[in-house]
Design a protein around this motif. Structure first.
Motif, PDB file in Angstrom:
ATOM      1  N   THR A  30     -49.232  23.211   8.053  1.00  0.00           N
ATOM      2  CA  THR A  30     -48.538  22.230   7.201  1.00  0.00           C
ATOM      3  C   THR A  30     -47.286  22.807   6.542  1.00  0.00           C
ATOM      4  O   THR A  30     -46.610  22.096   5.804  1.00  0.00           O
ATOM      5  N   SER A  31     -46.952  24.044   6.822  1.00  0.00           N
ATOM      6  CA  SER A  31     -45.777  24.641   6.178  1.00  0.00           C
ATOM      7  C   SER A  31     -44.466  23.879   6.428  1.00  0.00           C
ATOM      8  O   SER A  31     -43.624  23.832   5.533  1.00  0.00           O
ATOM      9  N   PRO A  32     -44.255  23.249   7.595  1.00  0.00           N
ATOM     10  CA  PRO A  32     -43.002  22.491   7.766  1.00  0.00           C
ATOM     11  C   PRO A  32     -42.898  21.254   6.853  1.00  0.00           C
ATOM     12  O   PRO A  32     -41.817  20.687   6.710  1.00  0.00           O
ATOM     13  N   PHE A  33     -43.997  20.856   6.220  1.00  0.00           N
ATOM     14  CA  PHE A  33     -44.009  19.644   5.405  1.00  0.00           C
ATOM     15  C   PHE A  33     -43.942  19.924   3.905  1.00  0.00           C
ATOM     16  O   PHE A  33     -43.881  18.999   3.101  1.00  0.00           O
ATOM     17  N   VAL A  34     -43.958  21.196   3.523  1.00  0.00           N
ATOM     18  CA  VAL A  34     -44.008  21.553   2.102  1.00  0.00           C
ATOM     19  C   VAL A  34     -42.773  21.026   1.372  1.00  0.00           C
ATOM     20  O   VAL A  34     -41.634  21.316   1.745  1.00  0.00           O
ATOM     21  N   ASP A  35     -43.045  20.208   0.346  1.00  0.00           N
ATOM     22  CA  ASP A  35     -42.008  19.613  -0.522  1.00  0.00           C
ATOM     23  C   ASP A  35     -40.943  18.834   0.248  1.00  0.00           C
ATOM     24  O   ASP A  35     -39.785  18.777  -0.168  1.00  0.00           O
ATOM     25  N   LYS A  36     -41.326  18.250   1.363  1.00  0.00           N
ATOM     26  CA  LYS A  36     -40.398  17.449   2.170  1.00  0.00           C
ATOM     27  C   LYS A  36     -40.886  16.006   2.237  1.00  0.00           C
ATOM     28  O   LYS A  36     -42.081  15.746   2.158  1.00  0.00           O
ATOM     29  N   PRO A  37     -39.956  15.079   2.417  1.00  0.00           N
ATOM     30  CA  PRO A  37     -40.382  13.710   2.715  1.00  0.00           C
ATOM     31  C   PRO A  37     -40.834  13.662   4.181  1.00  0.00           C
ATOM     32  O   PRO A  37     -40.117  14.123   5.062  1.00  0.00           O
ATOM     33  N   VAL A  38     -42.032  13.154   4.408  1.00  0.00           N
ATOM     34  CA  VAL A  38     -42.610  13.142   5.754  1.00  0.00           C
ATOM     35  C   VAL A  38     -42.890  11.709   6.176  1.00  0.00           C
ATOM     36  O   VAL A  38     -43.432  10.913   5.404  1.00  0.00           O
TER      37      VAL A  38
ATOM     38  N   GLN B 164     -50.474  15.070   2.864  1.00  0.00           N
ATOM     39  CA  GLN B 164     -50.220  14.636   1.484  1.00  0.00           C
ATOM     40  C   GLN B 164     -50.264  15.763   0.448  1.00  0.00           C
ATOM     41  O   GLN B 164     -49.391  15.802  -0.422  1.00  0.00           O
ATOM     42  N   PRO B 165     -51.224  16.669   0.494  1.00  0.00           N
ATOM     43  CA  PRO B 165     -51.264  17.710  -0.548  1.00  0.00           C
ATOM     44  C   PRO B 165     -50.021  18.602  -0.617  1.00  0.00           C
ATOM     45  O   PRO B 165     -49.767  19.218  -1.649  1.00  0.00           O
ATOM     46  N   VAL B 166     -49.251  18.686   0.470  1.00  0.00           N
ATOM     47  CA  VAL B 166     -48.088  19.581   0.472  1.00  0.00           C
ATOM     48  C   VAL B 166     -46.747  18.852   0.475  1.00  0.00           C
ATOM     49  O   VAL B 166     -45.726  19.432   0.100  1.00  0.00           O
ATOM     50  N   ALA B 167     -46.727  17.595   0.887  1.00  0.00           N
ATOM     51  CA  ALA B 167     -45.472  16.866   1.056  1.00  0.00           C
ATOM     52  C   ALA B 167     -44.941  16.308  -0.268  1.00  0.00           C
ATOM     53  O   ALA B 167     -45.690  16.084  -1.211  1.00  0.00           O
ATOM     54  N   LYS B 168     -43.627  16.088  -0.280  1.00  0.00           N
ATOM     55  CA  LYS B 168     -42.977  15.441  -1.428  1.00  0.00           C
ATOM     56  C   LYS B 168     -43.353  13.964  -1.455  1.00  0.00           C
ATOM     57  O   LYS B 168     -43.675  13.413  -2.487  1.00  0.00           O
ATOM     58  N   ASN B 169     -43.258  13.342  -0.300  1.00  0.00           N
ATOM     59  CA  ASN B 169     -43.748  11.979  -0.135  1.00  0.00           C
ATOM     60  C   ASN B 169     -44.117  11.751   1.327  1.00  0.00           C
ATOM     61  O   ASN B 169     -43.678  12.472   2.207  1.00  0.00           O
ATOM     62  N   VAL B 170     -44.963  10.755   1.548  1.00  0.00           N
ATOM     63  CA  VAL B 170     -45.446  10.452   2.890  1.00  0.00           C
ATOM     64  C   VAL B 170     -45.204   8.965   3.156  1.00  0.00           C
ATOM     65  O   VAL B 170     -45.515   8.121   2.311  1.00  0.00           O
ATOM     66  N   MET B 171     -44.668   8.706   4.350  1.00  0.00           N
ATOM     67  CA  MET B 171     -44.412   7.332   4.789  1.00  0.00           C
ATOM     68  C   MET B 171     -45.018   7.146   6.178  1.00  0.00           C
ATOM     69  O   MET B 171     -45.347   8.118   6.855  1.00  0.00           O
TER      70      MET B 171
END
Length: 168
Positions: free
Chosen positions: A116-124, A147-154
């Motif tokens: 999940t490192s590519p999703f850390v604090d990023k909008p996904v 969800q636990p690592v992302a800034k937001n999820v769509m």
């Protein structure tokens, strides 16, 4: 003077996660044991074990196998365990159930090991359309993992996404 068209999606930090890209190669098959049962309903151990012994298990090499019984037979748990033990040297994965349950089990394993490192604090954005049989449960597992690592999820496509989660 013409105004330059700027692709804001391409220039954004938006990360697209496509479950279809994880879809592993390998044929998916259903092994229905009804024909190995007396009148399709009763498991007679001696005859069942004979059918198992005579079956060509190598035919399932590099395949994903869903074990099932399409009749209303009461099949003891050991019967499916026996089949799984015969498939183990050949099949990539074995489950009891239908093809959707098999695909769910495949994705559960893939997502459990997802980096999940590519999703850390990023909008996904979790891509919605798929040409392969991605089960609905895979989307639920994906959002739970990201969800636990992302800034937001769509969900959907960059041009028409549905917001699911936003970190506060």
């Amino acid at each position: 003077m013409e105004k330059e068209i700027i692709n804001r999606v391409a220039n954004s930090k938006l990360v697209t996660f496509d479950l279809e890209a994880l879809y592993p190669k390998g044929e998916r098959v259903v092994l229905d044991i009804k024909d190995w049962l007396f009148e399709g309903l009763l498991l007679r151990e001696k005859e069942f074990r004979k059918s198992v012994a005579e079956h060509n298990w190598e035919a399932y090499t590099n395949q994903y196998v869903a074990l099932t019984c399409s009749t209303d037979a009461i099949v003891p748990g050991w019967a499916f365990m026996l089949l799984a033990s015969k498939l183990q040297p050949y099949a990539i994965k074995v489950t009891k159930g239908d093809l959707e349950l098999l695909e769910t089990a495949i994705y559960q394993e893939l997502l459990q090991n997802l980096d999940t490192s590519p999703f850390v604090d990023k909008p996904v954005i979790i891509k919605g359309c798929s040409n392969k049989p991605v089960p609905e449960n895979a989307y639920l597992m994906a959002v739970a993992k990201i969800q636990p690592v992302a800034k937001n999820v769509m969900y959907g496509e960059a041009c028409s996404s549905v917001p699911l989660y936003k970190k506060r």
